[in-house]
Design a protein around this motif. Structure first.
Motif, PDB file in Angstrom:
ATOM      1  N   LYS A 167       5.084  -1.806  -5.787  1.00  0.00           N
ATOM      2  CA  LYS A 167       3.750  -2.198  -5.331  1.00  0.00           C
ATOM      3  C   LYS A 167       3.383  -3.589  -5.833  1.00  0.00           C
ATOM      4  CE  LYS A 167       0.037  -1.534  -7.525  1.00  0.00           C
ATOM      5  NZ  LYS A 167      -1.166  -1.061  -8.263  1.00  0.00           N
ATOM      6  N   VAL A 168       3.573  -3.832  -7.139  1.00  0.00           N
ATOM      7  CA  VAL A 168       3.233  -5.124  -7.735  1.00  0.00           C
ATOM      8  C   VAL A 168       4.030  -6.258  -7.090  1.00  0.00           C
ATOM      9  CG1 VAL A 168       3.414  -6.514  -9.845  1.00  0.00           C
ATOM     10  CG2 VAL A 168       2.441  -4.217  -9.956  1.00  0.00           C
ATOM     11  N   ARG A 169       5.322  -6.039  -6.890  1.00  0.00           N
ATOM     12  CA  ARG A 169       6.167  -7.094  -6.315  1.00  0.00           C
ATOM     13  C   ARG A 169       5.833  -7.356  -4.853  1.00  0.00           C
ATOM     14  NH1 ARG A 169      12.234  -6.718  -8.965  1.00  0.00           N
ATOM     15  NH2 ARG A 169      11.559  -6.831 -11.141  1.00  0.00           N
ATOM     16  N   MET A 170       5.529  -6.308  -4.112  1.00  0.00           N
ATOM     17  CA  MET A 170       5.171  -6.501  -2.705  1.00  0.00           C
ATOM     18  C   MET A 170       3.818  -7.189  -2.578  1.00  0.00           C
ATOM     19  SD  MET A 170       6.661  -2.987  -0.984  1.00  0.00           S
ATOM     20  CE  MET A 170       6.110  -3.380   0.670  1.00  0.00           C
ATOM     21  N   GLN A 171       2.898  -6.905  -3.501  1.00  0.00           N
ATOM     22  CA  GLN A 171       1.616  -7.612  -3.511  1.00  0.00           C
ATOM     23  C   GLN A 171       1.836  -9.090  -3.836  1.00  0.00           C
ATOM     24  OE1 GLN A 171      -0.628  -5.318  -6.393  1.00  0.00           O
ATOM     25  NE2 GLN A 171      -1.783  -4.289  -4.799  1.00  0.00           N
ATOM     26  N   ALA A 172       2.695  -9.363  -4.814  1.00  0.00           N
ATOM     27  CA  ALA A 172       2.975 -10.746  -5.206  1.00  0.00           C
ATOM     28  C   ALA A 172       3.663 -11.510  -4.078  1.00  0.00           C
ATOM     29  CB  ALA A 172       3.850 -10.758  -6.458  1.00  0.00           C
ATOM     30  N   ASP A 173       4.479 -10.812  -3.282  1.00  0.00           N
ATOM     31  CA  ASP A 173       5.223 -11.453  -2.197  1.00  0.00           C
ATOM     32  C   ASP A 173       4.331 -11.934  -1.054  1.00  0.00           C
ATOM     33  OD1 ASP A 173       7.560 -11.099  -3.484  1.00  0.00           O
ATOM     34  OD2 ASP A 173       8.438  -9.675  -2.083  1.00  0.00           O
ATOM     35  N   SER A 174       3.122 -11.411  -0.971  1.00  0.00           N
ATOM     36  CA  SER A 174       2.262 -11.764   0.164  1.00  0.00           C
ATOM     37  C   SER A 174       1.971 -13.254   0.228  1.00  0.00           C
ATOM     38  CB  SER A 174       0.949 -10.978   0.095  1.00  0.00           C
ATOM     39  OG  SER A 174       0.224 -11.312  -1.080  1.00  0.00           O
ATOM     40  N   ARG A 175       1.963 -13.935  -0.907  1.00  0.00           N
ATOM     41  CA  ARG A 175       1.679 -15.370  -0.905  1.00  0.00           C
ATOM     42  C   ARG A 175       2.841 -16.179  -0.330  1.00  0.00           C
ATOM     43  NH1 ARG A 175       1.719 -16.375  -7.477  1.00  0.00           N
ATOM     44  NH2 ARG A 175       3.544 -15.106  -7.925  1.00  0.00           N
ATOM     45  N   MET A 176       4.042 -15.590  -0.261  1.00  0.00           N
ATOM     46  CA  MET A 176       5.207 -16.297   0.288  1.00  0.00           C
ATOM     47  C   MET A 176       5.071 -16.539   1.780  1.00  0.00           C
ATOM     48  SD  MET A 176       8.406 -14.411  -1.629  1.00  0.00           S
ATOM     49  CE  MET A 176       8.619 -14.493  -3.408  1.00  0.00           C
ATOM     50  N   LEU A 177       4.366 -15.629   2.462  1.00  0.00           N
ATOM     51  CA  LEU A 177       4.229 -15.723   3.912  1.00  0.00           C
ATOM     52  C   LEU A 177       3.542 -17.018   4.317  1.00  0.00           C
ATOM     53  CD1 LEU A 177       3.154 -12.039   4.656  1.00  0.00           C
ATOM     54  CD2 LEU A 177       5.386 -13.062   5.102  1.00  0.00           C
TER      55      LEU A 177
ATOM     56  N   PRO B 203       9.502 -12.871   2.392  1.00  0.00           N
ATOM     57  CA  PRO B 203       9.225 -12.016   1.231  1.00  0.00           C
ATOM     58  C   PRO B 203      10.484 -11.308   0.750  1.00  0.00           C
ATOM     59  CG  PRO B 203       7.567 -11.701   2.932  1.00  0.00           C
ATOM     60  CD  PRO B 203       8.660 -12.532   3.546  1.00  0.00           C
ATOM     61  N   ARG B 204      10.497 -10.935  -0.508  1.00  0.00           N
ATOM     62  CA  ARG B 204      11.668 -10.286  -1.078  1.00  0.00           C
ATOM     63  C   ARG B 204      11.953  -8.930  -0.446  1.00  0.00           C
ATOM     64  NH1 ARG B 204       9.988 -10.734  -7.373  1.00  0.00           N
ATOM     65  NH2 ARG B 204       7.944 -10.441  -6.399  1.00  0.00           N
ATOM     66  N   TYR B 205      10.888  -8.203  -0.089  1.00  0.00           N
ATOM     67  CA  TYR B 205      11.066  -6.832   0.386  1.00  0.00           C
ATOM     68  C   TYR B 205      10.260  -6.597   1.669  1.00  0.00           C
ATOM     69  CZ  TYR B 205      11.981  -6.838  -4.645  1.00  0.00           C
ATOM     70  OH  TYR B 205      12.413  -7.169  -5.901  1.00  0.00           O
ATOM     71  N   THR B 206      10.827  -5.786   2.561  1.00  0.00           N
ATOM     72  CA  THR B 206      10.147  -5.453   3.811  1.00  0.00           C
ATOM     73  C   THR B 206       9.464  -4.091   3.760  1.00  0.00           C
ATOM     74  OG1 THR B 206      12.206  -4.510   4.693  1.00  0.00           O
ATOM     75  CG2 THR B 206      11.772  -6.837   5.158  1.00  0.00           C
TER      76      THR B 206
ATOM     77  N   ALA C 290      11.933   1.362   1.108  1.00  0.00           N
ATOM     78  CA  ALA C 290      13.390   1.579   1.103  1.00  0.00           C
ATOM     79  C   ALA C 290      14.132   0.286   0.796  1.00  0.00           C
ATOM     80  CB  ALA C 290      13.840   2.154   2.445  1.00  0.00           C
ATOM     81  N   ASP C 291      13.664  -0.810   1.393  1.00  0.00           N
ATOM     82  CA  ASP C 291      14.306  -2.108   1.168  1.00  0.00           C
ATOM     83  C   ASP C 291      14.136  -2.549  -0.282  1.00  0.00           C
ATOM     84  OD1 ASP C 291      15.632  -4.528   2.158  1.00  0.00           O
ATOM     85  OD2 ASP C 291      13.701  -5.509   1.803  1.00  0.00           O
ATOM     86  N   ALA C 292      12.937  -2.366  -0.820  1.00  0.00           N
ATOM     87  CA  ALA C 292      12.681  -2.745  -2.212  1.00  0.00           C
ATOM     88  C   ALA C 292      13.529  -1.900  -3.163  1.00  0.00           C
ATOM     89  CB  ALA C 292      11.195  -2.562  -2.534  1.00  0.00           C
ATOM     90  N   PHE C 293      13.578  -0.608  -2.910  1.00  0.00           N
ATOM     91  CA  PHE C 293      14.361   0.311  -3.745  1.00  0.00           C
ATOM     92  C   PHE C 293      15.832  -0.103  -3.788  1.00  0.00           C
ATOM     93  CE2 PHE C 293      16.765   4.274  -4.384  1.00  0.00           C
ATOM     94  CZ  PHE C 293      16.154   4.766  -5.530  1.00  0.00           C
ATOM     95  N   THR C 294      16.386  -0.386  -2.605  1.00  0.00           N
ATOM     96  CA  THR C 294      17.802  -0.754  -2.501  1.00  0.00           C
ATOM     97  C   THR C 294      18.094  -2.095  -3.175  1.00  0.00           C
ATOM     98  OG1 THR C 294      17.951   0.419  -0.388  1.00  0.00           O
ATOM     99  CG2 THR C 294      19.694  -1.144  -0.895  1.00  0.00           C
TER     100      THR C 294
ATOM    101  N   PHE D 233       0.815  -1.219   0.000  1.00  0.00           N
ATOM    102  CA  PHE D 233       0.000   0.000   0.000  1.00  0.00           C
ATOM    103  C   PHE D 233       0.849   1.269   0.000  1.00  0.00           C
ATOM    104  CE2 PHE D 233      -2.464   3.251   2.426  1.00  0.00           C
ATOM    105  CZ  PHE D 233      -3.439   3.488   1.456  1.00  0.00           C
ATOM    106  N   SER D 234       1.970   1.263   0.741  1.00  0.00           N
ATOM    107  CA  SER D 234       2.811   2.465   0.816  1.00  0.00           C
ATOM    108  C   SER D 234       3.385   2.856  -0.544  1.00  0.00           C
ATOM    109  CB  SER D 234       3.925   2.287   1.857  1.00  0.00           C
ATOM    110  OG  SER D 234       4.636   1.091   1.651  1.00  0.00           O
ATOM    111  N   PRO D 235       3.926   1.925  -1.366  1.00  0.00           N
ATOM    112  CA  PRO D 235       4.369   2.346  -2.698  1.00  0.00           C
ATOM    113  C   PRO D 235       3.204   2.739  -3.607  1.00  0.00           C
ATOM    114  CG  PRO D 235       4.662  -0.021  -2.421  1.00  0.00           C
ATOM    115  CD  PRO D 235       4.357   0.548  -1.070  1.00  0.00           C
ATOM    116  N   ALA D 236       2.007   2.199  -3.337  1.00  0.00           N
ATOM    117  CA  ALA D 236       0.835   2.583  -4.128  1.00  0.00           C
ATOM    118  C   ALA D 236       0.487   4.049  -3.885  1.00  0.00           C
ATOM    119  CB  ALA D 236      -0.359   1.694  -3.773  1.00  0.00           C
ATOM    120  N   VAL D 237       0.583   4.474  -2.624  1.00  0.00           N
ATOM    121  CA  VAL D 237       0.322   5.879  -2.287  1.00  0.00           C
ATOM    122  C   VAL D 237       1.414   6.763  -2.878  1.00  0.00           C
ATOM    123  CG1 VAL D 237       0.147   7.544  -0.391  1.00  0.00           C
ATOM    124  CG2 VAL D 237      -0.975   5.323  -0.210  1.00  0.00           C
TER     125      VAL D 237
END
Length: 274
Positions: free
Chosen positions: A106-116, A122-125, A128-132, A47-51
């Motif tokens: 946003k797309v990658r963080m949404q896709a990562d939710s199924r990993m939990l 998940p790939r990103y927390t 900032a973590d996703a960007f890096t 949601f945060s990258p979506a905003v």
């Protein structure tokens, strides 16, 4: 406000579009995916990258469209539907190119939710973590992975959304169905949502799959066209309409919340109606 109120539907739509199964998606598929999302705790993941995306995307496309419309309407002439469609599409492309990195996250963080649910980290927390990590693994240009299908979708979405809302509202007022008020904004936003969904759904499926890919060595698709061909070949043409009802169910309320609140904020700020 629009993103917050409809984000869960967007999360379900994204997860559904990433499912690679023949035969498209039925009602049971939507319910199953929604249940998985709730179980995985991923309803508002990303949601945060979506905003962040909307803080860049929405002002650029709205102001860009109005600027192009005003330029075309010089000397008092009426702007035609085709000219409005091109103005809407171009403003959407420009805004999407700028905001594409946030959309990618946003797309990658949404896709990562199924990993939990699978016990996988998940790939990103977070943003900032996703960007890096994206820059480290894929280079700075990796932030714009999928920008071509993203821009194609943005052209279609804004051609349908901005043009349809503008044209529908003016038609409603001209035909004296109602004045330039909440009712006109509501009717025009409904038409805008349906138009944008119809034009953009196939491009949205391609965009989602392209953006979810990692490094080129692991990529399933080489280009938007390759993604289109492989999707149709392995899953059928109906796969391009995955998430259509969800997209409409989201865009309808999203358009309503956005346009009504936007028009009210313009009015409160002393700016003329869109």
């Amino acid at each position: 406000m629009a993103e917050a109120s409809t984000y869960p539907l967007d999360a379900v739509k994204t997860r559904l579009q990433l499912h690679r199964n023949p035969g498209g998606s039925g009602g049971r598929g939507v319910v199953r995916v929604a249940a998985e999302l709730v179980r995985d705790g991923g309803v508002y993941r990303g949601f945060s990258p979506a905003v962040l995306r909307h803080l860049m995307y929405t002002p650029l496309r709205i102001v860009g469209y109005e600027h192009l419309r005003s330029t075309l309407a010089s000397e008092g002439r009426e702007v035609g539907l085709f000219e409005k469609a091109i103005a809407g599409g171009l403003s959407g492309v420009a805004a999407q190119v700028v905001s594409s990195p946030a959309d990618l996250m946003k797309v990658r963080m949404q896709a990562d939710s199924r990993m939990l649910n699978q016990g996988i980290q998940p790939r990103y927390t977070g943003i900032a973590d996703a960007f890096t990590k994206i820059i480290r693994a894929e280079g700075f240009r990796g932030l714009w992975k999928g920008v071509v299908p993203n821009a194609q979708r943005a052209f279609l979405v804004n051609m349908g959304e901005l043009t349809c809302y503008d044209q529908a509202k003016r038609l409603i007022i001209r035909k004296q169905i109602c004045d330039d008020n909440l009712y006109a904004h509501t009717l025009a936003s409904i038409a805008s949502g349906l138009s944008a969904t119809t034009l953009s759904c196939p491009a949205d499926v391609i965009k989602t799959r392209m953006m979810n890919q990692g490094k080129e060595g692991k990529a399933m698709y080489r280009s938007s066209y390759d993604c289109l061909v492989k999707t149709v070949r392995h899953e059928g043409v109906t796969a391009l309409l995955k998430g259509f009802l969800l997209t409409w169910a989201r865009l309808g309320p999203c358009q309503f919340v956005f346009w009504v609140s936007y028009e009210k904020l313009r009015q409160a700020s002393g700016i003329s109606s869109f």
